[in-house]
Write a protein that holds these residues in place. Structure first.
Motif, PDB file in Angstrom:
ATOM      1  N   CYS A 150      -4.031  -0.762   0.026  1.00 39.12           N
ATOM      2  CA  CYS A 150      -4.615  -1.876   0.787  1.00 39.12           C
ATOM      3  C   CYS A 150      -6.136  -1.726   0.772  1.00 39.12           C
ATOM      4  CB  CYS A 150      -4.088  -1.871   2.220  1.00 39.12           C
ATOM      5  SG  CYS A 150      -4.642  -0.462   3.181  1.00 39.12           S
ATOM      6  N   CYS A 164       0.846  -1.195   0.000  1.00 40.60           N
ATOM      7  CA  CYS A 164       0.000   0.000   0.000  1.00 40.60           C
ATOM      8  C   CYS A 164       0.882   1.247   0.000  1.00 40.60           C
ATOM      9  CB  CYS A 164      -0.919  -0.009   1.215  1.00 40.60           C
ATOM     10  SG  CYS A 164      -1.932   1.477   1.355  1.00 40.60           S
ATOM     11  N   HIS A 170      -7.433   1.502   2.594  1.00 43.35           N
ATOM     12  CA  HIS A 170      -7.182   2.751   1.877  1.00 43.35           C
ATOM     13  C   HIS A 170      -7.865   2.778   0.521  1.00 43.35           C
ATOM     14  CE1 HIS A 170      -3.905   3.385   4.925  1.00 43.35           C
ATOM     15  NE2 HIS A 170      -4.630   4.483   4.960  1.00 43.35           N
ATOM     16  N   CYS A 199       0.041   3.121   3.652  1.00 40.39           N
ATOM     17  CA  CYS A 199       0.434   2.561   4.958  1.00 40.39           C
ATOM     18  C   CYS A 199       1.528   1.500   4.861  1.00 40.39           C
ATOM     19  CB  CYS A 199      -0.780   1.995   5.678  1.00 40.39           C
ATOM     20  SG  CYS A 199      -1.472   0.541   4.866  1.00 40.39           S
TER      21      CYS A 199
HETATM   22 ZN    ZN Z   1      -3.051   1.056   3.357  1.00 41.13          ZN
END
Ligand code: ZN
Length: 217
Positions: free
Chosen positions: A183, A145, A186, A148
């Motif tokens: 991800c 991601c 998100h 993150c």
């Molecule tokens: Zn993420």
């Protein structure tokens, strides 16, 4: 012809700057007198050195890599430099005196190593990179991601018309989309308001192509 020259003098007046340049080991008499050579393009090397910000990013990422691999930070720094040299073919460099370009490329090597090996960064990846497009490319390539850093199984396809980069709308993948690696969590947030999400997280969709690498979107 392309030659390397030294600046040996200058004079500034209202119209601009007059430069005196010296080109070693080349006789240009014929070109100037017979061929009437009068124009030259000039690339000025401003020699800008690594910034404090770049140094901070590099050392922080080296510290994270050293924690992950168990090497002392000094050791990690050395082998990461050699990894970078092997990757780019550049000369040995020092983090106190290298150029901004070398620093940016070295941080790219650090970021790709960290992303590829699942190194936990103490800050967001986007804050650590000095080259956001490259960072976004590594995230897609290694499937993590971009916000993150979590590993993921799905790549988000941006709507080309909604990425807020109007001047580059033509640069999309073969399905007509820009890509960003996100991800599940998100991905969902991004779907609510893509533009706002991109602005808030300082990320954006890119053209991704395994062979040619990345184009800035
Ligand atoms: Zn993420």
């Amino acid at each position: 012809m392309y030659v390397l020259a030294k600046l040996t003098g200058y004079r500034v007046n209202q119209e601009g700057t007059e430069l005196k340049v010296f080109i070693p080991n080349i006789n240009l008499q014929e070109s100037i007198e017979t061929k009437k050579m009068r124009n030259a393009g000039i690339w000025l090397d401003d020699g800008r050195h690594i910034s404090a910000e770049q140094r901070k990013k590099a050392y922080a990422t080296i510290a994270d890599i050293s924690r992950h691999t168990g090497y002392l930070p000094e050791e990690a720094k050395e082998w990461l430099k050699y990894l970078h040299i092997a990757r780019t073919g550049c000369d040995y460099f020092s983090l106190s005196t290298c150029t901004m370009d070398t620093a940016r490329e070295f941080i790219n090597t650090l970021m790709e190593f960290a992303i590829e090996h699942g190194v936990i960064l103490e800050d967001l990846g986007v804050n650590r990179t000095d080259d956001v497009s490259k960072y976004l490319y590594y995230c897609i390539k290694h499937r993590v991601c971009a916000v993150c850093g979590k590993p993921l199984s799905d790549i988000h396809h941006c709507e080309g018309s909604r990425v807020g980069m109007g001047n580059n709308r033509n640069r999309v993948d073969n399905k007509g989309r820009l890509l960003i690696s996100l991800c599940r969590e998100h991905h969902t947030i991004c779907h609510n308001d893509e533009l706002k999400f991109f602005e808030k997280n300082h990320v954006y969709g890119i053209v991704y192509n395994d062979e040619i690498g990345v184009e800035v979107s």
